[in-house]
Design a protein around this motif. Structure first.
Motif, mmCIF file in Angstrom:
data_model
loop_
_atom_site.group_PDB
_atom_site.id
_atom_site.type_symbol
_atom_site.label_atom_id
_atom_site.label_comp_id
_atom_site.label_asym_id
_atom_site.label_seq_id
_atom_site.Cartn_x
_atom_site.Cartn_y
_atom_site.Cartn_z
ATOM 1 N N ARG A 40 15.210 2.499 16.830
ATOM 2 C CA ARG A 40 14.664 3.599 16.043
ATOM 3 C C ARG A 40 15.737 4.608 15.631
ATOM 4 N N ASN A 41 16.772 4.736 16.446
ATOM 5 C CA ASN A 41 17.811 5.721 16.152
ATOM 6 C C ASN A 41 19.062 5.355 16.937
ATOM 7 N N GLN A 42 20.241 5.638 16.371
ATOM 8 C CA GLN A 42 21.472 5.344 17.082
ATOM 9 C C GLN A 42 22.587 6.252 16.581
ATOM 10 N N SER A 43 23.475 6.629 17.505
ATOM 11 C CA SER A 43 24.631 7.436 17.129
ATOM 12 C C SER A 43 25.769 7.109 18.070
ATOM 13 N N LEU A 44 26.985 7.292 17.564
ATOM 14 C CA LEU A 44 28.184 7.017 18.351
ATOM 15 C C LEU A 44 29.154 8.176 18.185
#
Length: 303
Positions: A40-44
């Protein structure tokens, strides 16, 4: 179809003894698109900022991030933040799967055109950097695969055998500990148990792959879920011509389900390490890794 939603925090920190002048890193930190899970959501977040970042897919179809650092730095921090929904999946009846000999023979070269699925499964039959094919592994699993034993039933028995005969010991092995030593000592971690089960299956001519991901762990009754207490997990998928890929978790003697978040799969750990690379300089260093898997309704601010 309603699933279970998780927030995953995976933090890796390197503190180098000496400055690193150049570095390249490969990161398998995005969850793999699967029929049984949705990201649903991802960040790095990466510090220092890389001079180059490329998001692509590896040869096995896993999301892969390439990072290059061309300025001196004495530390590296990589923080992955994910929101993943894991969906229910139908478990096949292991007793109705074809005999293991039939599955083995279907993967053998016959001189005739081979269906695409079988052809793709064949690459998971052979030796890989951390997995050798040995008669010791055939002997260890002999009782699990008598003549005409249904393939998935035999795999389930093998999963239970590893669970019952081996002790989980985080200090017993390292990444490079040979599997024959694991077999002799009867101790190890999830990576070892997954590699061992794969070695037993491949040594018998079957196709098996290594799956990396995360596992929701339950805190003691009345205790809060600890931040950073979880870790990356590993389990096994076996190819069955009648059912496709079917997963087994020998560390816990369970079939992966709503508590397992799939990250990537490959021949063994070397294909899907969460973060690995090459550096120029740095001296000695060991990463500090913290992983937290939390149901969304319990999720804490990620700040």
């Amino acid at each position: 179809m309603t699933g279970t939603c998780y927030q995953v925090m995976h933090d890796t920190h390197y503190a180098y003894d000496a400055p690193v002048s150049l570095a390249k890193q490969l990161a398998h930190l995005w969850p793999r698109p699967c029929a049984w899970q949705l990201c649903r959501n991802q960040s790095l977040e990466v510090s220092p900022l890389p001079t180059q970042r490329i998001d692509e897919y590896d040869v096995f179809g896993n999301p892969l991030t390439r990072l290059a650092f061309e300025r001196p730095h004495d530390a590296l921090t990589v923080k992955a933040r994910l929101e993943v929904e894991v969906l229910p999946r139908r478990a096949p009846d292991t007793r109705l799967s074809p005999a293991w000999e039939m599955a083995r023979d279907s993967l053998c070269y016959s001189g005739q055109p081979m269906p695409r699925d079988l052809l793709k499964a064949c690459r998971f039959r052979f030796e890989s950097p951390f997995i050798r094919l040995k008669k010791h592994f055939v002997a260890f699993a002999d009782s699990c695969f008598p003549p005409n034993m249904p393939l998935l039933e035999g795999a389930q028995v093998l999963m239970g055998k590893i669970f019952n005969e081996f002790t989980y010991d985080a200090n017993a092995t390292g990444v490079a500990t040979p599997l024959l030593e694991v077999l002799e000592q009867r101790r190890g971690v999830c990576q070892d148990f997954a590699h061992l089960m794969i070695a037993c299956l491949r040594s018998r001519g079957l196709a098996a792959r290594y799956v990396s991901g995360y596992l929701l762990t339950q805190p003691p009754p009345g205790k809060p879920r600890l931040i950073g207490a979880d870790a990356s997990h590993a389990w096994v998928a076996v190819y069955c011509p009648a059912n496709g890929w079917v997963e087994f978790d020998p560390t816990n003697n369970v079939r992966p389900g709503l508590g397992h978040v799939t990250l990537a799969w490959g021949r063994d750990f070397s294909d899907v390490s969460p973060l690995r690379g090459v550096i120029l300089g740095g001296g000695s260093h060991d990463p500090e890794v913290q992983v937290t898997v939390t149901p969304i309704e319990e999720a804490l601010p990620t700040g």
